[in-house]
Design an enzyme around this catalytic site. Sequence first.
Site, PDB file in Angstrom:
ATOM      1  N   ASP A  10     -12.735   3.939 -13.233  1.00 32.65           N
ATOM      2  CA  ASP A  10     -13.030   4.541 -11.924  1.00 32.65           C
ATOM      3  C   ASP A  10     -12.931   6.060 -12.083  1.00 32.65           C
ATOM      4  O   ASP A  10     -12.470   6.560 -13.120  1.00 32.65           O
ATOM      5  CB  ASP A  10     -12.041   4.049 -10.851  1.00 32.65           C
ATOM      6  N   CYS A  74     -15.707   0.778  -9.553  1.00 33.87           N
ATOM      7  CA  CYS A  74     -16.182   1.918  -8.780  1.00 33.87           C
ATOM      8  C   CYS A  74     -17.591   1.580  -8.321  1.00 33.87           C
ATOM      9  O   CYS A  74     -18.474   1.337  -9.157  1.00 33.87           O
ATOM     10  CB  CYS A  74     -16.188   3.153  -9.672  1.00 33.87           C
ATOM     11  N   CYS A 187     -16.332   1.293  -1.215  1.00 30.89           N
ATOM     12  CA  CYS A 187     -15.797   2.274  -2.168  1.00 30.89           C
ATOM     13  C   CYS A 187     -14.414   1.764  -2.535  1.00 30.89           C
ATOM     14  O   CYS A 187     -13.624   1.414  -1.644  1.00 30.89           O
ATOM     15  CB  CYS A 187     -15.694   3.651  -1.511  1.00 30.89           C
TER      16      CYS A 187
END
Length: 271
Positions: A10, A74, A187
């Site tokens: 991420d 991510c 997200c």
Amino acid sequence: MDGRPLLFLDSGIGGIPYCLDFSLANPGEPVVYAADRLHFPYGKRGKDDLVSIVLSLMGRLVPLVDPKLVIVACNTASVSALDGLREAFPGLPFVGTVPAVKPAAAGSKKRKIGVLGTERTVEGEYLAGLIRTYGNGCDVTALAAPDLVEFVEHRYTGSGAEERRNAVLPWVRRFRDAGVDALVLGCTHFLFLRDEFRREAAPGITVYDSVSGVSGRAAALFDERDLRAGVPPGAGKKPGLLVITGAEAPESSWLRWADYLGFRLALLEDM
Ligand code: DGL
């Protein structure tokens, strides 16, 4: 059986809830978590820029870590670079994290869903494709919340209940005003605020995320490809590794995360 680690990636701390969920369900699996804090936030970057950042980072990590599977924890990186990663590393399985449009659209009675993500995710072609394929004809309100990403990355630790509630409230209000009854946390950073979102969205709006879907997909691939580490219960496992980019010295916030996870902290530049 395969004792190599599983790699999470991420731009910052967003993938940690995914890493914890997977590790809880699959104890004994060695884990490396990479946080590309040098290029944070990903959401403000254009697609080509992000593809080259993620491909070059993976190009450095793969020989160092030798992962058996990569979870791109991510949404922004997944919707932008997943195809490129699979092409560049054939034979290495990648599990992406993309907004949970399918279950949200299936669950929406009003046929109105919301997606909250980064600029890159909500404006990108990938989300449009997901909506065309799985949107079930629903109206979709997609909003970008870069400030919320910053809040989680830099201020979540140490924040109080009221501050967290105030961080999610304006977003829930906007989705309520748009008439949605299903809200997708698109997200990974927002998973830290899942309880707050659920609390403020009730009654009337159900909150969806991809955590269990991603863990389940990775576990299924483990079984299909015989990738399990096969550590007997109680045998203990190798401590995880938290790799950060772009730091000249271990930063206190990342030392705290490493401590919380029980991982060793490493700077990519020193590996
Ligand atoms: N955690 C990331 C996501 O799921 C993005 C955060 C950022 O902008 O770097 O989209």
